[in-house]
Motif scaffolding. Sequence first.
Motif, short mmCIF file in Angstrom:
data_model
loop_
_atom_site.label_atom_id
_atom_site.label_comp_id
_atom_site.label_asym_id
_atom_site.label_seq_id
_atom_site.Cartn_x
_atom_site.Cartn_y
_atom_site.Cartn_z
N ARG A 1 0.85 -1.19 0.00
CA ARG A 1 0.00 0.00 0.00
C ARG A 1 0.89 1.24 0.00
O ARG A 1 0.67 2.19 -0.75
CB ARG A 1 -0.88 -0.07 1.25
N LYS A 2 1.94 1.21 0.86
CA LYS A 2 2.85 2.34 0.98
C LYS A 2 3.59 2.57 -0.34
O LYS A 2 3.73 3.71 -0.80
CB LYS A 2 3.84 2.05 2.12
N VAL B 1 1.13 4.07 -2.87
CA VAL B 1 0.78 5.47 -2.57
C VAL B 1 1.97 6.39 -2.86
O VAL B 1 1.78 7.54 -3.26
CB VAL B 1 0.31 5.58 -1.10
N ALA B 2 3.20 5.88 -2.72
CA ALA B 2 4.39 6.70 -2.98
C ALA B 2 4.43 7.18 -4.43
O ALA B 2 5.06 8.18 -4.74
CB ALA B 2 5.64 5.90 -2.65
N ILE C 1 1.76 8.11 -6.16
CA ILE C 1 0.63 9.01 -6.44
C ILE C 1 1.11 10.47 -6.32
O ILE C 1 1.77 10.82 -5.34
CB ILE C 1 -0.53 8.75 -5.45
N PRO C 2 0.75 11.34 -7.28
CA PRO C 2 1.14 12.76 -7.17
C PRO C 2 0.56 13.39 -5.90
O PRO C 2 -0.51 12.98 -5.43
CB PRO C 2 0.52 13.40 -8.41
N ASN C 3 1.27 14.42 -5.38
CA ASN C 3 0.87 15.06 -4.11
C ASN C 3 -0.60 15.50 -4.08
O ASN C 3 -1.27 15.34 -3.06
CB ASN C 3 1.76 16.28 -3.85
N ALA C 4 -1.09 16.03 -5.21
CA ALA C 4 -2.45 16.58 -5.23
C ALA C 4 -3.50 15.50 -4.94
O ALA C 4 -4.60 15.81 -4.46
CB ALA C 4 -2.72 17.22 -6.58
N PHE D 1 -2.70 12.52 -3.23
CA PHE D 1 -2.13 11.60 -2.24
C PHE D 1 -3.12 11.25 -1.12
O PHE D 1 -3.48 10.10 -0.90
CB PHE D 1 -0.82 12.22 -1.72
N GLU D 2 -3.60 12.30 -0.42
CA GLU D 2 -4.53 12.06 0.71
C GLU D 2 -5.82 11.43 0.22
O GLU D 2 -6.35 10.51 0.84
CB GLU D 2 -4.83 13.37 1.45
N LEU E 1 -5.37 7.70 -0.54
CA LEU E 1 -5.29 6.91 0.69
C LEU E 1 -6.67 6.73 1.32
O LEU E 1 -7.04 5.64 1.75
CB LEU E 1 -4.38 7.61 1.69
N HIS E 2 -7.41 7.86 1.37
CA HIS E 2 -8.74 7.84 1.98
C HIS E 2 -9.66 6.88 1.23
O HIS E 2 -10.35 6.04 1.84
CB HIS E 2 -9.33 9.26 1.96
N ASP F 1 -8.59 3.19 1.74
CA ASP F 1 -8.95 2.65 3.05
C ASP F 1 -10.45 2.38 3.16
O ASP F 1 -10.87 1.35 3.67
CB ASP F 1 -8.50 3.60 4.16
N ARG G 1 -15.21 15.35 -2.37
CA ARG G 1 -14.81 15.90 -1.08
C ARG G 1 -13.47 16.61 -1.16
O ARG G 1 -13.20 17.54 -0.42
CB ARG G 1 -14.75 14.81 -0.01
N TYR G 2 -12.58 16.14 -2.05
CA TYR G 2 -11.27 16.77 -2.18
C TYR G 2 -11.23 17.81 -3.29
O TYR G 2 -10.17 18.27 -3.68
CB TYR G 2 -10.19 15.70 -2.39
N ARG H 1 6.96 12.41 1.77
CA ARG H 1 6.53 13.15 0.58
C ARG H 1 7.41 14.36 0.35
O ARG H 1 7.89 14.98 1.31
CB ARG H 1 5.08 13.68 0.74
N THR I 1 -11.29 19.99 3.60
CA THR I 1 -11.22 18.63 3.03
C THR I 1 -11.09 17.65 4.20
O THR I 1 -10.65 18.03 5.29
CB THR I 1 -10.02 18.47 2.07
N LEU J 1 -6.80 13.44 7.31
CA LEU J 1 -6.36 12.05 7.50
C LEU J 1 -5.39 11.90 8.66
O LEU J 1 -5.30 10.84 9.25
CB LEU J 1 -5.68 11.53 6.23
#
Lengths: 369, 169
Positions: free
Chosen positions: A187-188, A191-192, A194-197, A199-200, A203-204, A207, A365-366, B48, B61, B64
């Motif tokens: 998973r880590k 996720v590494a 995935i671009p920063n925009a 990223f969260e 993950l969300h 999960d 949501r993002y 990151r 948003t 997390l």
Amino acid sequence: MKRTGLVVVVVQNLVWVLPLGFVIYLWEYTASMLFMLIISLLLASVIRPLVSLLEMVIAKRLISTIAVYAGLFLLVGYGLNKLWPIVYDEAVSIQTYFNMETFTELREKSEDLAIGFLPESMHDQTRDVFKGFDTRLNDIWGVVVTNIQSSLSHAGSLAMSVGSILISTLFIIVFSFFFVLEGHLYRKSFVAMIPNAYFEMTLHIMDKATASLGAYIRGQLLAASAIGILSITGLFILQAITPIQIPYTVLIGTVAGVGNLIPFVGPVMGMIPAIIVYLVTEQPDSVQFLHIVFIILTFASVQVLDNLFISPMIMSGSIGLHPMVIIIAVTIGGSIAGPVGMLFSVPILSMVIVIVTELRWGLRRYGHM
Amino acid sequence: MKNPLWSNIFKKKKPTDSHVQLTLKQVPVFDGLSTRNLTAIEDIVHERHFVKDEIIFKESTPGLGMYIILKGNVSITGVTSDNKSVEYAKLGQGDFFGEVSLIDESDRSATAIAGSDCHLMAFFKVELMDILTHSPKLGNKILLNLARVISTRLKTTNLALQKKSEIKD
């Protein structure tokens, strides 16, 4: 995005774009492996909670994982050792049982039942209907046999192109073992990339989707087992308290349990074979319409127990699919992979819906949608 | 980061004081943790890299978890009731932000923007829950530290509000 940022994103994503391109280019060879990986992921999601529970006591992931797999091997091995010979014998016996003569007998007994049940004015019409049916029986039987054979070969070619069932099963077990043991590291690593925009959000979504899918699959498995056990118990009780004789009880109960994966159709999948077997089996008393009502009532009771107690307790995650959607999914599943495709079409569709729902939720949501 | 595809899972890991661990030791949330514990944390956190002016997370948003600054600086900003952008804090190496999201379900209360090219470490609620399940002793230590951090911040905020009201009077 800045030029350097864009280059970083492209280079970062090559790690998964290149293997994906490779997989698509060699689809003919990679499809079965991908299929096994997906099954392994699903199996891992079912086993992971057990490992986590044990890890709370042992505090070592590796030992807990090995212990759970060893325990499951013993349990499944014991179950197969006890149950498999019965189901296998019944399955082999039922194949020789259903032939042209049995179908003719089924037609004759159904005709007798219908005539006994319907008013006299309709007897001639009923006889005509069954006579017409008799002439077409040969053609129908031919079509049924061809369909079953082609369905089985379809399903076999999809799942087992890598080799035998044993090798595929072994691969799936080994893959799922590593998914359970090191899932967080995979998973880590994913996720590494995935671009920063995103990223969260990724993950969300991951999960939430993993939790929902795990709950759905565990729920479906538990519900299917419960329905199977209840159907077998119900049929045994029915045979103990009435003169009804239904051989292949374990096989019929297993079909009812597995068939439960398809909403609406599932409950009937156990009931119809039970009625057919009742009709074509030599009964101590004559075949009676009341006995068929008893069989229907047995399966209806199982459904009532399921709807009132089992499903609410397990929360198997009925995601409220429209009956028409279910019919379309089952038909497409059937044409892709035969009976196996029909059986798994609704669970697969449900999983896709869970993933798409979480994806839409995350994007909204993002602020990406 | 350990690569699960190439590393040997059965090889015994030797705890060492890496740059990440040295920074983790400075963070009050991980106060009092052994080197072995910090190695376990290092294994699950996400590292990151952000370029200057890149948004780390946006206000409103879903939150997390927290970020720890390994290198560079981060601006915590928000929008006032009269729609003006305001910088609440500028954080540097060893500082952390977003820790409330580890225990709170509500959305982010501010926006975090990279003040320079920076290297961050993300520690999220899912990972905390995982620690609490698998290693309750370590999880409780982190939770207790987290409670201390939040209560200290609450006391500081109360004092600041008190001073403000005294000046007004």
